[in-house]
Every structure is written in C-alpha cells, then in structure tokens.
Design a protein around this motif. Structure first.
Motif, PDB file in Angstrom:
ATOM      1  N   ASN A   6       0.836  -1.214   0.000  1.00 56.51           N
ATOM      2  CA  ASN A   6       0.000   0.000   0.000  1.00 56.51           C
ATOM      3  C   ASN A   6       0.865   1.255   0.000  1.00 56.51           C
ATOM      4  O   ASN A   6       0.544   2.246  -0.662  1.00 56.51           O
ATOM      5  CB  ASN A   6      -0.926   0.002   1.227  1.00 56.51           C
ATOM      6  N   GLN A   7       1.959   1.193   0.763  1.00 53.46           N
ATOM      7  CA  GLN A   7       2.871   2.339   0.839  1.00 53.46           C
ATOM      8  C   GLN A   7       3.549   2.578  -0.524  1.00 53.46           C
ATOM      9  O   GLN A   7       3.638   3.705  -0.992  1.00 53.46           O
ATOM     10  CB  GLN A   7       3.918   2.085   1.911  1.00 53.46           C
ATOM     11  N   ALA A   8       4.001   1.487  -1.160  1.00 51.93           N
ATOM     12  CA  ALA A   8       4.634   1.594  -2.479  1.00 51.93           C
ATOM     13  C   ALA A   8       3.660   2.180  -3.490  1.00 51.93           C
ATOM     14  O   ALA A   8       4.025   3.020  -4.321  1.00 51.93           O
ATOM     15  CB  ALA A   8       5.122   0.224  -2.940  1.00 51.93           C
ATOM     16  N   SER A   9       2.405   1.745  -3.409  1.00 50.84           N
ATOM     17  CA  SER A   9       1.363   2.241  -4.316  1.00 50.84           C
ATOM     18  C   SER A   9       1.110   3.730  -4.081  1.00 50.84           C
ATOM     19  O   SER A   9       1.009   4.521  -5.030  1.00 50.84           O
ATOM     20  CB  SER A   9       0.079   1.446  -4.100  1.00 50.84           C
ATOM     21  N   LYS A  10       1.051   4.116  -2.818  1.00 57.59           N
ATOM     22  CA  LYS A  10       0.818   5.520  -2.451  1.00 57.59           C
ATOM     23  C   LYS A  10       1.972   6.395  -2.948  1.00 57.59           C
ATOM     24  O   LYS A  10       1.754   7.460  -3.552  1.00 57.59           O
ATOM     25  CB  LYS A  10       0.693   5.629  -0.929  1.00 57.59           C
ATOM     26  N   TYR A  11       3.206   5.952  -2.724  1.00 53.72           N
ATOM     27  CA  TYR A  11       4.377   6.723  -3.161  1.00 53.72           C
ATOM     28  C   TYR A  11       4.405   6.862  -4.682  1.00 53.72           C
ATOM     29  O   TYR A  11       4.740   7.916  -5.223  1.00 53.72           O
ATOM     30  CB  TYR A  11       5.668   6.050  -2.687  1.00 53.72           C
ATOM     31  N   SER A  12       4.056   5.781  -5.370  1.00 55.10           N
ATOM     32  CA  SER A  12       4.059   5.809  -6.835  1.00 55.10           C
ATOM     33  C   SER A  12       3.072   6.845  -7.362  1.00 55.10           C
ATOM     34  O   SER A  12       3.387   7.595  -8.287  1.00 55.10           O
ATOM     35  CB  SER A  12       3.710   4.423  -7.401  1.00 55.10           C
ATOM     36  N   GLN A  13       1.887   6.869  -6.773  1.00 56.23           N
ATOM     37  CA  GLN A  13       0.875   7.841  -7.209  1.00 56.23           C
ATOM     38  C   GLN A  13       1.329   9.271  -6.937  1.00 56.23           C
ATOM     39  O   GLN A  13       1.116  10.171  -7.754  1.00 56.23           O
ATOM     40  CB  GLN A  13      -0.466   7.566  -6.505  1.00 56.23           C
ATOM     41  N   MET A  14       1.958   9.469  -5.776  1.00 54.81           N
ATOM     42  CA  MET A  14       2.473  10.806  -5.436  1.00 54.81           C
ATOM     43  C   MET A  14       3.499  11.278  -6.465  1.00 54.81           C
ATOM     44  O   MET A  14       3.471  12.419  -6.926  1.00 54.81           O
ATOM     45  CB  MET A  14       3.120  10.777  -4.040  1.00 54.81           C
ATOM     46  N   ILE A  15       4.424  10.371  -6.819  1.00 51.97           N
ATOM     47  CA  ILE A  15       5.492  10.709  -7.773  1.00 51.97           C
ATOM     48  C   ILE A  15       4.894  11.028  -9.139  1.00 51.97           C
ATOM     49  O   ILE A  15       5.286  12.004  -9.791  1.00 51.97           O
ATOM     50  CB  ILE A  15       6.514   9.549  -7.857  1.00 51.97           C
ATOM     51  N   LYS A  16       3.929  10.225  -9.571  1.00 53.10           N
ATOM     52  CA  LYS A  16       3.309  10.444 -10.883  1.00 53.10           C
ATOM     53  C   LYS A  16       2.545  11.767 -10.938  1.00 53.10           C
ATOM     54  O   LYS A  16       2.613  12.496 -11.935  1.00 53.10           O
ATOM     55  CB  LYS A  16       2.383   9.272 -11.235  1.00 53.10           C
ATOM     56  N   GLN A  17       1.834  12.070  -9.874  1.00 56.79           N
ATOM     57  CA  GLN A  17       1.082  13.332  -9.829  1.00 56.79           C
ATOM     58  C   GLN A  17       2.026  14.536  -9.875  1.00 56.79           C
ATOM     59  O   GLN A  17       1.773  15.517 -10.574  1.00 56.79           O
ATOM     60  CB  GLN A  17       0.205  13.384  -8.572  1.00 56.79           C
ATOM     61  N   GLU A  18       3.128  14.446  -9.131  1.00 58.07           N
ATOM     62  CA  GLU A  18       4.087  15.551  -9.113  1.00 58.07           C
ATOM     63  C   GLU A  18       4.772  15.690 -10.476  1.00 58.07           C
ATOM     64  O   GLU A  18       5.027  16.808 -10.942  1.00 58.07           O
ATOM     65  CB  GLU A  18       5.122  15.329  -8.008  1.00 58.07           C
ATOM     66  N   ALA A  19       5.060  14.573 -11.112  1.00 53.48           N
ATOM     67  CA  ALA A  19       5.681  14.609 -12.447  1.00 53.48           C
ATOM     68  C   ALA A  19       4.791  15.363 -13.432  1.00 53.48           C
ATOM     69  O   ALA A  19       5.267  16.202 -14.208  1.00 53.48           O
ATOM     70  CB  ALA A  19       5.950  13.185 -12.941  1.00 53.48           C
ATOM     71  N   LEU A  20       3.497  15.085 -13.387  1.00 48.44           N
ATOM     72  CA  LEU A  20       2.558  15.778 -14.280  1.00 48.44           C
ATOM     73  C   LEU A  20       2.476  17.261 -13.923  1.00 48.44           C
ATOM     74  O   LEU A  20       2.410  18.117 -14.812  1.00 48.44           O
ATOM     75  CB  LEU A  20       1.166  15.132 -14.207  1.00 48.44           C
ATOM     76  N   ARG A  21       2.520  17.565 -12.644  1.00 44.54           N
ATOM     77  CA  ARG A  21       2.488  18.974 -12.220  1.00 44.54           C
ATOM     78  C   ARG A  21       3.699  19.736 -12.728  1.00 44.54           C
ATOM     79  O   ARG A  21       3.608  20.913 -13.089  1.00 44.54           O
ATOM     80  CB  ARG A  21       2.418  19.058 -10.690  1.00 44.54           C
ATOM     81  N   LEU A  22       4.835  19.037 -12.806  1.00 47.21           N
ATOM     82  CA  LEU A  22       6.074  19.667 -13.272  1.00 47.21           C
ATOM     83  C   LEU A  22       6.109  19.822 -14.794  1.00 47.21           C
ATOM     84  O   LEU A  22       7.045  20.409 -15.339  1.00 47.21           O
ATOM     85  CB  LEU A  22       7.284  18.843 -12.814  1.00 47.21           C
ATOM     86  N   GLY A  23       5.109  19.267 -15.476  1.00 46.57           N
ATOM     87  CA  GLY A  23       5.028  19.446 -16.919  1.00 46.57           C
ATOM     88  C   GLY A  23       5.395  18.230 -17.740  1.00 46.57           C
ATOM     89  O   GLY A  23       5.343  18.276 -18.976  1.00 46.57           O
ATOM     90  N   PHE A  24       5.768  17.128 -17.073  1.00 48.31           N
ATOM     91  CA  PHE A  24       6.038  15.906 -17.834  1.00 48.31           C
ATOM     92  C   PHE A  24       4.721  15.408 -18.434  1.00 48.31           C
ATOM     93  O   PHE A  24       3.653  15.590 -17.849  1.00 48.31           O
ATOM     94  CB  PHE A  24       6.659  14.832 -16.942  1.00 48.31           C
ATOM     95  N   MET A  25       4.814  14.759 -19.585  1.00 49.34           N
ATOM     96  CA  MET A  25       3.618  14.299 -20.282  1.00 49.34           C
ATOM     97  C   MET A  25       3.113  12.976 -19.716  1.00 49.34           C
ATOM     98  O   MET A  25       1.920  12.739 -19.614  1.00 49.34           O
ATOM     99  CB  MET A  25       3.930  14.157 -21.779  1.00 49.34           C
ATOM    100  N   SER A  26       4.048  12.099 -19.364  1.00 48.72           N
ATOM    101  CA  SER A  26       3.650  10.822 -18.768  1.00 48.72           C
ATOM    102  C   SER A  26       4.762  10.313 -17.865  1.00 48.72           C
ATOM    103  O   SER A  26       5.913  10.743 -17.966  1.00 48.72           O
ATOM    104  CB  SER A  26       3.320   9.789 -19.843  1.00 48.72           C
ATOM    105  N   CYS A  27       4.383   9.379 -16.991  1.00 51.40           N
ATOM    106  CA  CYS A  27       5.336   8.818 -16.027  1.00 51.40           C
ATOM    107  C   CYS A  27       4.960   7.369 -15.764  1.00 51.40           C
ATOM    108  O   CYS A  27       3.792   7.052 -15.534  1.00 51.40           O
ATOM    109  CB  CYS A  27       5.278   9.636 -14.729  1.00 51.40           C
ATOM    110  N   GLY A  28       5.951   6.494 -15.853  1.00 54.42           N
ATOM    111  CA  GLY A  28       5.738   5.082 -15.550  1.00 54.42           C
ATOM    112  C   GLY A  28       6.905   4.573 -14.725  1.00 54.42           C
ATOM    113  O   GLY A  28       7.982   5.169 -14.715  1.00 54.42           O
ATOM    114  N   ILE A  29       6.709   3.455 -14.037  1.00 52.91           N
ATOM    115  CA  ILE A  29       7.741   2.961 -13.119  1.00 52.91           C
ATOM    116  C   ILE A  29       8.006   1.473 -13.372  1.00 52.91           C
ATOM    117  O   ILE A  29       7.081   0.672 -13.511  1.00 52.91           O
ATOM    118  CB  ILE A  29       7.317   3.185 -11.650  1.00 52.91           C
ATOM    119  N   ALA A  30       9.290   1.121 -13.448  1.00 56.61           N
ATOM    120  CA  ALA A  30       9.696  -0.274 -13.657  1.00 56.61           C
ATOM    121  C   ALA A  30      10.687  -0.688 -12.561  1.00 56.61           C
ATOM    122  O   ALA A  30      11.389   0.157 -11.994  1.00 56.61           O
ATOM    123  CB  ALA A  30      10.335  -0.445 -15.032  1.00 56.61           C
ATOM    124  N   LYS A  31      10.739  -1.967 -12.301  1.00 56.72           N
ATOM    125  CA  LYS A  31      11.684  -2.506 -11.314  1.00 56.72           C
ATOM    126  C   LYS A  31      13.093  -2.498 -11.911  1.00 56.72           C
ATOM    127  O   LYS A  31      13.296  -2.917 -13.050  1.00 56.72           O
ATOM    128  CB  LYS A  31      11.279  -3.937 -10.953  1.00 56.72           C
TER     129      LYS A  31
END
Length: 314
Positions: A6-31
């Motif tokens: 749940n924590q990993a999921s929460k952090y991932s969403q936070m990072i993606k939202q901030e990336a979009l706020r900074l002007g990035f078009m898309s954000c994805g995460i891989a191991k």
C-alpha cells in the motif's frame, strides 16, 4: 507485507502526480533489473558497427544493461516523457532544416531542472531517498525502460511511440533506491504492416523493421559524426543540417501529437527566420547569438558549417 505494498502504491501515485504537475507528459515505473532481452540485441548492433563513430556506445556495457551496477542500491526506474512537438516551421522553405526538438532551449538543462525538482519532492515527502537523474547522457537504455514502464512501444524506426501522443517527446529517468509499485510493460506493438518510416528514410538507415544503422542516420551524420560526411550521402540528406524528423513526420501515430506547453521550448524567432542565404553566409558570431543555449551548439560552428556546405555542394 500488505502495508508495504500500500505504501509503495501511495508513493508511486504521489510521484506520478508531481511529475505531471512539473510538466512531464507521462510517467511510468519499472523494477530496476537486468535487461535480459536487450543484451543480445545491443551486442549484435555493436558487432555490426551500426554505432559508427559513437565509440561511447561500446563503453559501460554492463552498466547499460543493469541499472543496479550504474546506481548502487537502485530498486526503481521512474521513466518520464516530455513533449516537444510544435507546428511552427522555418520561414524559408528552402533553408537547410533543423529538427523540431532543437527549436528552443537545450532540453538537457530544461529536463534536468525538472528531474531535480522531482527528486527534491520525493525526499521532502517520502524521506531519505538516494538516486540519480538521467537525460540522454549516460549509459541508460531509456527506450527499453520506458517500454517496461508501460509508456509505449518501440516502432520500426526504433523510436518509442505512444498511442496517445505519437513520438515527438524526450525521455528521462530517475533511478532511485526506493521500492515502488511497478507498471506493466507496454504489451503490444501497434505498427502492424506499416512501413512508412522505412520507405521514407532518405539514407536507408532503417535497414530492417526495428533496426537502425546509426552510421547512416541523418541525425548521426549531422551531429555525432566528427569527420567529413561520406560522399555516398550527397543528394540524400533531404536538406537537413541538424538532426532529422522524416521517420517521425511520416508516422501515422503522430497525428495524435499535440503542441507542447513548455515555455523553454518556444522556438526562437531568430532561428526560424534564418533564410537559406543567412545560413550559407553565417559567421561564428551569428552562430553564437542565434544558437545560444540551443542543442545546435553541440555541432559547434565548424560542424554546422560543414553540414550546410555539404548540402550545397553538387
């Protein structure tokens, strides 16, 4: 275990939202892991000498395939895209051409600033996180990671293509030591039987679907190549003096490209206004003024003059 997920999921969403706020078009995460499929592909490409004089492609083979060697302790690759598409064009249709991505400020500095802001956000909101920012200047296989992070597929011209946005975008990464929720790799190739990029390439650099001979690519010939442009390319450069957009311009998926909102990529009027004669007669002083903070600086004055002169020679 569930709490960690749940924590990993929460952090991932936070990072993606901030990336979009900074002007990035898309954000994805891989191991962060070894790129097993890429290893033989890269080895064969290098052995065929498709990298030409780009000797740096031979360096750091292990680091290129395994980010855990490149960034100690890394667990996640945050892949990001930044749109640079523009409908603006050079005014003189006969002037030697510049790739769209080089109309504005050098993307390396623009994206690096955004990545550093994103890293600062992660540390402020999540805690002590170590990692590094990458923009096209280190042994990171950005297209492979973007595909693993679900951002698109690699087309027959080897560019990453998004169903929603085409391919006129930059790729960048944060490699960090934080466990996150990982996206599924982009599942399918949507090029189908289309061969427009292969058919349109002026120098026949796309030697087979998904395989580019970099040493024949106009972007390589006008930017990476430091020696003289081989005579075999006379009359085949399609009037490009810096980079080339042909394989992207003809790609059907780029009908979905939208104009970028990045102020730093706004084309310089001086640049778009240069006529054919302005460029042929350009002095070092004009080069420094017009291409200040531009990716075109990479060729230096003598390199750009070489390209322009090559286009004029019979």
């Amino acid at each position: 275990m569930q709490k960690m997920f749940n924590q990993a999921s929460k952090y991932s969403q936070m990072i993606k939202q901030e990336a979009l706020r900074l002007g990035f078009m898309s954000c994805g995460i891989a191991k962060a892991d070894f790129l097993e499929e890429e290893a033989p592909r890269l080895e064969n490409w290098l052995e065929a000498n498709h990298h030409g004089e780009m000797a740096y492609m031979e360096n750091y083979f292990d680091k290129r395939l395994d980010p855990r060697i490149l960034v100690e302790g890394s667990k996640s690759i945050v892949s990001l895209t930044l749109n640079y598409f523009t409908e603006e064009k050079q005014i003189d249709i006969n002037a030697p051409k510049i790739s769209k991505y080089a109309y504005g400020m050098d993307y390396h500095s623009v994206i690096k600033d955004k990545l550093q802001e994103l890293m600062a956000f992660i540390r402020e909101e999540i805690g002590e996180v170590d990692g590094r920012c990458f923009v096209d200047s280190a042994p990171v296989m950005d297209k492979a990671w973007a595909q693993k992070a679900g951002l698109g597929w690699r087309g027959k011209n080897s560019n990453l293509i998004s169903k929603q946005a085409g391919s006129f975008f930059f790729l960048a990464e944060l490699i960090i030591d934080l466990e996150l929720e990982y996206d599924n790799p982009f599942p399918t190739d949507h090029c189908g039987s289309c061969t427009r990029c292969i058919d349109a390439c002026p120098t026949d650099a796309i030697i087979a679907p998904y395989t580019v001979d970099g040493s024949r690519c106009i972007s390589y010939l006008t930017i990476e190549l430091k020696n003289e442009i081989p005579a075999e390319f006379k009359g085949k450069m399609d009037n490009w003096m810096f980079g080339c957009d042909v394989c992207q311009d003809v790609c059907p998926w780029n009908r979905f490209s939208t104009v970028h909102q990045e102020e730093n990529f706004t084309p310089k009027e001086d640049l778009l206004g240069l006529s054919k004669s302005d460029l042929i007669e350009m002095t070092d002083e004009v080069f420094k003024r017009v291409f200040k903070n531009s990716p075109v600086k990479r060729t230096k004055y003598n390199g750009l003059k070489r390209n322009i002169d090559f286009l004029q020679e019979p």
